[in-house]
Structures are given as C-alpha cells and as structure tokens.
Design a protein around this motif. Structure first.
Motif, PDB file in Angstrom:
ATOM      1  N   SER A   5       0.792  -1.230   0.000  1.00  0.00           N
ATOM      2  CA  SER A   5       0.000   0.000   0.000  1.00  0.00           C
ATOM      3  C   SER A   5       0.826   1.283   0.000  1.00  0.00           C
ATOM      4  O   SER A   5       0.319   2.342  -0.348  1.00  0.00           O
ATOM      5  N   GLY A   7       3.684   1.429  -1.746  1.00  0.00           N
ATOM      6  CA  GLY A   7       4.625   1.233  -2.840  1.00  0.00           C
ATOM      7  C   GLY A   7       5.810   0.406  -2.383  1.00  0.00           C
ATOM      8  O   GLY A   7       5.705  -0.410  -1.470  1.00  0.00           O
ATOM      9  N   TYR A 116       3.135   2.000  -6.001  1.00  0.00           N
ATOM     10  CA  TYR A 116       2.507   3.305  -5.781  1.00  0.00           C
ATOM     11  C   TYR A 116       3.605   4.353  -5.758  1.00  0.00           C
ATOM     12  O   TYR A 116       4.667   4.140  -5.173  1.00  0.00           O
ATOM     13  N   VAL A 126       1.582   3.122 -10.142  1.00  0.00           N
ATOM     14  CA  VAL A 126       0.248   3.687  -9.922  1.00  0.00           C
ATOM     15  C   VAL A 126       0.443   4.998  -9.162  1.00  0.00           C
ATOM     16  O   VAL A 126       1.106   5.030  -8.124  1.00  0.00           O
ATOM     17  N   ILE A 128      -0.181   7.496  -6.624  1.00  0.00           N
ATOM     18  CA  ILE A 128      -0.812   7.322  -5.313  1.00  0.00           C
ATOM     19  C   ILE A 128      -1.956   8.319  -5.092  1.00  0.00           C
ATOM     20  O   ILE A 128      -2.898   8.035  -4.356  1.00  0.00           O
ATOM     21  N   LYS A 131      -4.720   7.068  -7.995  1.00  0.00           N
ATOM     22  CA  LYS A 131      -4.913   5.606  -8.036  1.00  0.00           C
ATOM     23  C   LYS A 131      -4.997   5.085  -9.469  1.00  0.00           C
ATOM     24  O   LYS A 131      -5.549   4.024  -9.722  1.00  0.00           O
ATOM     25  N   ASN A 135       0.843  -0.216 -13.519  1.00  0.00           N
ATOM     26  CA  ASN A 135       1.618  -1.039 -12.588  1.00  0.00           C
ATOM     27  C   ASN A 135       2.429  -2.126 -13.290  1.00  0.00           C
ATOM     28  O   ASN A 135       2.534  -3.253 -12.816  1.00  0.00           O
TER      29      ASN A 135
END
Length: 163
Positions: A5, A7, A116, A126, A128, A131, A135
């Motif tokens: 979550s 990264g 992230y 992605v 952050i 979102k 990826n």
C-alpha cells in the motif's frame, strides 16, 4: 489480498529499482557494472557507451535528472526496448546472483505488488494520488516471483514423492 500500500518503501524497499544489488548487472557492450536495476534501465536508453559508463558511476540520487538532461541522446528505438530492458534487469535482480533479494521476493507470496508513487508514473506504477496506473513494474515482479514459486512447489512435490 494484502498489497504494498505504500509502494516499494519500508518493508518492501527491496522491490525498488534503486535497491542495491548483491551482484551488480554487467553490460558487456559498455564493459561496466550497474549497482542497481535503475542504473541499468536508465543506461539502456542510450546506445552511446560513454553515456552508459557515466550513468553506471552516477549516484542514485539525481540519476533520473541526468537522464532527462540527456534526452536528445536517447535511442530512437527505446520505446520498443524498454519492457525488454526492464525484464532483463529484474530477472537478474531476482535470481541466484542476488539470493537475499530473491528470498525476500519469494516471501511476498500472496501480496499484490503495487508500485505506488508520488511522481505520477502511470506506466510502471500507480499514481498514489489518483490511483491510476498500469503497474507494469509490479506485474513483472509478480510474474518473476510466481515462476520461482512454481519451481519451489515442483521441487517440494518431487522431494515428497521420492522418499
């Protein structure tokens, strides 16, 4: 499913392309060793051997900025080679040449690897904030992890059934 979550930071910092390798990546064309996958990847953008050699020695901090300044020297074929270059770097990183890193990767079984980021890279990671992102880096690392896990599962099966 659990995911990275934050990264590739904190407990997952070893997934970062800036993470130092146990065994550097060798570039036979430039006769130089790259200390990280990021150094290797950035250098592969260039056909010029002197640029590759200089990038291999550059500190990780500021590496991307230097590459942006050399933008006019990037190979015209780079967009067609970038996935292959990343795959080569990642496959070497997560191999027997870097056993500690490989063990850490295998230990992420069951974790979705999401890169992230705060710099807006929506191809390799992605964003952050939004979102949004493909990826690709996370997917490529997961594929490498799953291949290693398949081999380990196969070896375990063979060992259990041959005793």
């Amino acid at each position: 499913m659990k995911e990275t979550s934050n990264g590739f930071r904190g407990e997952y910092d070893f997934l970062s392309n800036f993470y130092p390798l146990e065994t550097p990546l060798y570039d036979a064309k430039a006769d130089v060793w790259y200390p990280t996958v990021e150094h290797f990847y950035q250098a592969m953008k260039f056909d010029n051997v002197q640029i590759r050699q200089a990038l291999a020695k550059h500190p990780a901090k500021g590496l991307k900025r230097v590459v942006v300044n050399l933008k006019s020297y990037i190979s015209p074929h780079w967009k067609h080679r970038r996935e292959s270059a990343m795959a080569i770097g990642l496959n070497r990183k997560y191999s027997q040449e870097n056993p500690t890193i490989l063990k850490k990767l295998v230990d992420t079984e069951g974790v979705k690897l999401v890169e992230y980021n705060t710099w807006g890279d929506e191809y390799w990671g992605v964003n952050i904030n939004t979102k949004q992102g493909q990826n690709r880096l996370g997917e490529m690392i997961e594929n490498i992890r799953n291949k290693h896990l398949d081999v380990l599962i196969g070896l375990d099966y063979i060992l259990r059934n041959n005793n």
